[in-house]
Design an enzyme around this catalytic site. Structure first.
Site, PDB file in Angstrom:
ATOM      1  N   ASN A 138      45.353  76.605  20.227  1.00 46.68           N
ATOM      2  CA  ASN A 138      45.638  76.984  18.845  1.00 46.68           C
ATOM      3  C   ASN A 138      44.766  78.131  18.332  1.00 46.68           C
ATOM      4  OD1 ASN A 138      43.511  75.035  18.973  1.00 46.68           O
ATOM      5  ND2 ASN A 138      43.685  74.716  16.781  1.00 46.68           N
TER       6      ASN A 138
ATOM      7  N   GLY B 277      40.055  69.595  21.389  1.00 51.41           N
ATOM      8  CA  GLY B 277      41.424  69.145  21.595  1.00 51.41           C
ATOM      9  C   GLY B 277      41.682  67.841  20.874  1.00 51.41           C
TER      10      GLY B 277
ATOM     11  N   LYS C 276      38.440  76.484  31.333  1.00 51.91           N
ATOM     12  CA  LYS C 276      39.863  76.248  31.515  1.00 51.91           C
ATOM     13  C   LYS C 276      40.548  76.435  30.170  1.00 51.91           C
ATOM     14  CE  LYS C 276      42.643  72.826  31.151  1.00 51.91           C
ATOM     15  NZ  LYS C 276      43.876  73.562  30.716  1.00 51.91           N
TER      16      LYS C 276
ATOM     17  N   GLU D  52      35.093  68.511  19.828  1.00 50.90           N
ATOM     18  CA  GLU D  52      35.708  68.678  18.516  1.00 50.90           C
ATOM     19  C   GLU D  52      37.146  68.213  18.638  1.00 50.90           C
ATOM     20  OE1 GLU D  52      37.887  71.592  15.933  1.00 50.90           O
ATOM     21  OE2 GLU D  52      35.856  72.443  15.949  1.00 50.90           O
ATOM     22  N   LEU D  53      37.484  67.169  17.861  1.00 52.06           N
ATOM     23  CA  LEU D  53      38.750  66.477  18.075  1.00 52.06           C
ATOM     24  C   LEU D  53      39.646  66.576  16.844  1.00 52.06           C
ATOM     25  CD1 LEU D  53      37.113  63.440  19.921  1.00 52.06           C
ATOM     26  CD2 LEU D  53      37.932  65.609  20.874  1.00 52.06           C
TER      27      LEU D  53
END
Length: 540
Positions: A181, A255, A204, A277-278
């Site tokens: 994003n 994610g 990745k 960070e979710l």
């Protein structure tokens, strides 16, 4: 597959106009040339083949190398070989790379803005938020990084006799799993402090937004970063993600909360650290004394930037009953006037969702809410006439549990409205979610706004702004509470997490034990008296 001609609320008229395409705007084929792809993909360790696509049309953008688990091992081996030389480079020399990168990024931003738009589908203004964020981070760590890492003197066990220095050693090779994003900010933006701390890194990025991350790597190398220090692998998350965790000395992940738990479990099994960070279900509170025009304009930014595909964007809107009608009238009018577009140019107010899965989630949340009694104040329809994954910015009123949109993260251009009369109740409702990433409070009384902010269980809170004020203040930590994550980016925590603290204590003149002929008992009496004296002297 949902029939996009009849999604959500067909009774509500489509009002969001397509943005006009300025003359002379470049097409995807003019941006993603074979020469550019060849240049950028040199940085990928991969022997297979995959591809990415643009959300604007669904067409393929570029053929890319795909990595295998063996390729991941090779990337880590290369990074591990290069890391000691980089770690031995003076911190100020490493920091100078970030400052040169800052200048190159701003000078060549048009190149990466095209890539960000093509790979994410977002409007150009929202793509520029990434350029701003990365430039700010590069400047901050380029200036402050060496001082964060500088050896620190501490008072020893016995003042004057014990000399203590705290050192910061790089962890080694950081494994980074970056999302789609914000492919510039959440790739190189998080990698910069890792490099400045003396680490190598294997990244990745998401395959669909890999060109942006690879462009940033190419620019960092041009700025002076040794190429072997920054390795890139591509592939399916369930295949390559665990391999990153298996080889890394530390993991940086951004994610979903579900995947973050899996990353945390893998890191814990190896006893390595991780920053995560979710997800978020972020709340905005509009108090009775808020400036309505500013709050309505702020809500548009907070809810619909990057089509709501932003971890810190607002999905829950709590409005005081006394101003709810006038606020919603202004907010809905601004939302209906937003221009949707695909041009690689400024002018559109919102772009596309990234793909079919995001569109399906948005459609499901809106359709279910409407079926259970919610009212659409703006939007509520897909726009396949503009692009395959476009969906109008949507405001839902009358949302109640157990509607999915009430508690699940939508990650799209949808906000639910809730009225309140008691501020304590609004704070409790804002805190009632399992998430705690970002929040927003709107009031003319700054002191009151800060007091309410302190009661919100959220890693960042913005007063009279949606998310950018806190996120852009890079000297301060940014991250989530509760299920929104572990660890922080930005500030001292954002770079020190990529280091191991090492204490070096040098004992001088006398040992830490009986000496000068003392018996054990005499020594313990002497130390007991010394400890009382040190407390009286207020030594810490």
């Amino acid at each position: 597959m949902t029939d996009l001609r009849h999604t959500a609320t067909p009774h509500h008229p489509t009002t969001n106009p397509p943005a006009p395409t300025p003359a002379g705007v470049r097409a995807a084929d003019d941006v993603v040339t074979p020469e550019l792809v060849a240049q950028l993909t040199k940085g990928i360790v991969g022997t297979g083949r995959t591809a990415n696509h643009t959300p604007f049309t669904g067409r393929e953008l570029a053929a890319l190398p795909e990595s295998t688990p063996d390729d991941v091992a090779t990337a880590f081996q290369r990074a591990r070989t290069a890391q000691p030389v980089w770690a031995a480079t003076p911190a100020r020399t490493r920091a100078a790379v970030a400052l040169r990168f800052h200048d190159l990024l701003l000078a060549r931003q048009a190149e990466v803005l095209d890539l960000i738009q093509l790979e994410t589908g977002k409007a150009r203004l929202h793509a520029h938020e990434e350029v701003q964020a990365v430039a700010i981070a590069a400047r901050h760590y380029g200036r402050k990084g060496p001082s964060y890492l500088r050896p620190k003197r501490h008072t020893g066990a016995v003042p004057a006799l014990t000399k203590v220095t705290e050192l910061r050693q790089p962890r080694g090779v950081v494994g980074q799993i970056a999302p789609w994003n914000y492919p510039l900010e959440l790739s190189v933006g998080d990698a910069l402090p890792a490099f400045l701390a003396g680490n190598a890194l294997v990244m990745k990025p998401d395959t669909e937004t890999a060109l942006t991350a690879l462009w940033a790597r190419d620019l960092l190398v041009e700025a002076g970063l040794p190429a072997e220090v920054f390795q890139v692998v591509l592939g399916d998350g369930p295949v390559i993600g665990p391999e990153i965790v298996r080889h890394a000395d530390y993991v940086s992940f951004t994610g979903s909360t579900r995947t973050g738990r899996e990353v945390a479990q893998g890191a814990a099994a190896r006893l390595i650290g991780a920053s995560l960070e979710l997800g978020g279900k972020n709340a905005m509170l509009v108090l009775a004394d808020a400036d309505i025009e500013k709050a309505a304009a702020g809500a548009v930014r907070a809810c619909f930037s990057s089509a709501g595909q932003l971890c810190v964007s607002v999905e829950r809107l709590y409005v005081h009953e006394s101003v709810a009608d006038v606020f919603l009238d202004r907010f809905a009018a601004r939302t209906r006037a937003m221009r949707l577009g695909t041009a690689l140019a400024y002018g559109a107010d919102m772009g596309s969702l990234v793909g079919q899965r995001q569109l399906d989630t948005v459609v499901r949340h809106v359709d279910e809410a409407v079926a259970k009694g919610a009212t659409v104040l703006a939007g509520g329809v897909a726009r396949p006439d503009i692009g395959p994954y476009f969906y109008e910015p949507t405001i839902l009123d009358g949302v109640e549990a157990p509607m999915a949109v009430c508690a699940e993260e939508t990650f799209g251009p949808v906000v639910s409205v809730y009225r309140f009369t008691d501020e304590a109740d609004a704070v409790a409702r804002a805190n009632s979610t399992e998430y705690g990433l970002n929040a927003s409070v709107w009031t003319k009384d700054g002191r009151r706004g800060r007091a309410i902010a302190a009661r919100l269980r959220s890693g960042t809170v913005n007063v009279n702004e949606g998310y950018a004020s806190a996120y852009g203040s890079v000297q301060s930590p940014m991250g989530g509470m509760k299920d929104s994550g572990l660890g922080r980016r930005h500030g001292s925590e954002g770079i020190l997490k990529y280091t191991e603290a090492q204490t070096v204590a040098q004992q001088r003149i006398v040992p830490m034990g009986p000496s000068f002929g003392m018996t054990d008992e005499q020594y313990t009496v002497f130390m007991s008296r010394s400890l009382r004296v040190m407390k009286a002297l207020r030594l810490r």
